[in-house]
Write an enzyme that holds these catalytic residues in place. Structure first.
Site, PDB file in Angstrom:
ATOM      1  N   CYS A 212       0.837  -1.201   0.000  1.00 32.93           N
ATOM      2  CA  CYS A 212       0.000   0.000   0.000  1.00 32.93           C
ATOM      3  C   CYS A 212       0.872   1.251   0.000  1.00 32.93           C
ATOM      4  O   CYS A 212       0.503   2.271  -0.576  1.00 32.93           O
ATOM      5  CB  CYS A 212      -0.933  -0.009   1.208  1.00 32.93           C
ATOM      6  SG  CYS A 212      -2.193  -1.294   1.093  1.00 32.93           S
TER       7      CYS A 212
ATOM      8  N   CYS B 258      13.304   8.490  -9.731  1.00 37.85           N
ATOM      9  CA  CYS B 258      12.001   7.924  -9.368  1.00 37.85           C
ATOM     10  C   CYS B 258      11.797   8.106  -7.872  1.00 37.85           C
ATOM     11  O   CYS B 258      12.468   8.928  -7.248  1.00 37.85           O
ATOM     12  CB  CYS B 258      11.894   6.460  -9.798  1.00 37.85           C
ATOM     13  SG  CYS B 258      13.007   5.368  -8.898  1.00 37.85           S
TER      14      CYS B 258
END
Lengths: 392, 89
Positions: free
Chosen positions: A182, A347
């Site tokens: 998550c 990233c």
């Protein structure tokens, strides 16, 4: 029997149904999105007892999907089991609530927790714990109600051990799935809420275990379970997993080990593609290059993450597009008038940027360009260059 | 008799994410098995790399999981679902 409190559900199940529910002792592993929902409905329904097992503390980023916890708890870094226990006691003081601040693991304490309850709800958030609870529940003969949720999707499965076990359906963990959490991929709060509520429904109604339900964000589809595997290590005819230690050894052989600080069940990720030294930059290198106006920042996170925060002037080309086009997607986005600037590939954590850098260095049109992966990604940028850069 | 069969493929979780699509239709030579379908998917979607996802993931054929030990022959009009396990919570 408290007719005023339980009357509405007894109109559905009768006094006999309520008598069954009131005897149930449930172990709930995980007090996160699934756990908060499942626990609330079990305790509201008047089970005999719940034990909550979790080692985490409450964080602000949990609150959108974990309604038993509070902002005050997050600020105080309260243990999730204590926060949940307090909310549940306020909901129904007739249920025995026990808080165990511990990570479920390959140990006797976890095996004893399983043995001392009637059923187990797997509300955990990682693949390792799914194998662990499958093994411990099978060995102890306890029904397992398992749910999972991520993004907009989730699944629900029940095991009474007459049909296949989790290992029969998934003899090996999918490495790609182990990298999806998550924290990495995000989750919409109502998704674990819905799956946790369905999990409670399955427990309260002692649902059969003949299918696996998959929720795709709109629809719940049920797929019939595969048959038991005759050669399953746990439930097959010549099973080799007979103890907690056997389960631990089998999981370790699949790469499922407890990594301190990284959570249980962290699968060692595939080794990153090797990059030559001159293709790796630190955030400090990037900061220096930016101050000399000598850098193009290529941000390869997905568009949602890019829309949340980014370095000023950075160019967004998602990693999926780079790989799908063998790097061509980058050519369309790069400013053509600045061919002397180095390309810094960035990233969130420095994993995808490494992949992207490899792809770009192999691209014929970019041979002449300096192309470097930024180690540690935007998390390292926040830690080492700009503490004001947002965390998520 | 037609040489090709058409199979509907549903993609869930990381399979859907990597393919950037939740379903597709594949044409396969008659007699193709689920292993052939996995290979066809792996080449259709570059990101479904052969070792980690298309080949490894649990699949269901017409709403029933296929045992990892089986490799049934597909029929025209079959619905195959690629269902990677989800582990978040």
């Amino acid at each position: 029997m408290d007719l005023e409190r339980y009357g509405r559900q007894m109109l559905v199940t009768g006094a006999g149904g309520q008598a069954e529910v009131s005897k149930l002792r449930v172990l709930v592993v995980g007090a996160g999105g699934l756990g908060c929902s499942c626990l609330a409905y079990l305790v509201g329904a008047g089970v005999s007892a719940v034990t909550i097992c979790d080692a985490d503390v409450v964080e602000v980023s949990n609150l959108h999907r974990q309604p038993l916890h509070t902002e005050a708890g997050a600020l105080a870094r309260e243990k999730k089991v204590e926060s949940a226990a307090r909310a549940l006691r306020a909901l129904n003081p007739n249920v025995e609530i026990r808080a165990v601040s511990k990570r479920a693991g390959f140990d006797d304490a976890t095996a004893d927790l399983v043995k001392s309850h009637d059923v187990v709800a797997d509300c955990s958030d990682n693949v390792g714990t799914r194998y662990l609870l499958n093994d411990l529940c099978f060995l102890a003969g306890k029904s397992l109600y398992s749910a999972s949720a991520l993004g907009r999707e989730g699944s629900l499965s029940t095991y009474h051990w007459l049909s296949c076990c989790y290992r029969c359906a998934h003899p090996r963990p999918a490495t790609i799935e182990a990298k999806r959490s998550c924290a990495d991929r995000g989750v919409l709060g109502p998704v674990p809420g819905a799956l946790g509520a369905l999990q409670a429904l399955e427990i309260l109604t002692r649902a059969p275990d003949d299918d696996i339900a998959v929720f795709d964000g709109r629809e719940l589809r049920r797929f019939r379970k595969p048959p038991k595997r005759p050669n399953c290590q746990l439930c097959g005819v010549a099973a080799t997993i007979r103890s907690v230690q056997d389960s631990k050894d089998s999981c370790a052989a699949m790469g499922l080990v407890v990594v301190e600080g990284a959570g249980f069940g962290t699968i060692a990720p595939a080794p990153p593609p090797p990059l030559p030294e001159d293709a790796v930059a630190t955030c400090a290198d990037l900061a220096r290059a930016l101050s000399r106006n000598g850098a193009v920042v290529l941000d390869v996170r997905d568009p949602n993450q890019f829309s949340m925060c980014s370095l000023p002037g950075s160019v967004s080309v998602p990693i999926a597009d780079i790989i799908a086009t063998n790097g061509d997607a980058v050519l369309e986005k790069l400013p053509l008038d600045e061919p002397n600037k180095s390309i810094f590939v960035l990233c969130r954590r420095g994993v995808d940027s490494r992949l992207a850098t490899s792809a770009l260095r192999a691209h014929s049109a970019l041979r002449e360009r300096v192309c470097r992966h930024v180690e540690g990604g935007l998390q390292a940028w926040r830690a080492t260059v700009d503490p004001a850069f947002p965390a998520y | 008799m037609e040489e090709q069969i058409t199979v509907k493929v549903l993609l869930f979780a990381s399979a859907r994410e990597l393919a950037q699509s939740s379903e597709c239709t594949l044409e396969l030579p008659r007699g193709s098995k689920t292993s052939d379908l996995r290979r066809a998917l792996a080449s259709k979607f570059k990101l479904l790399d052969v070792t980690s996802l298309a080949m490894d993931t649990a699949i269901a054929l017409n709403q029933a999981y296929v045992s990892v030990d089986d490799d049934p022959v597909l029929s025209n009009g079959d619905e195959v679902a690629l269902i990677p396990p989800i582990s978040g919570g």
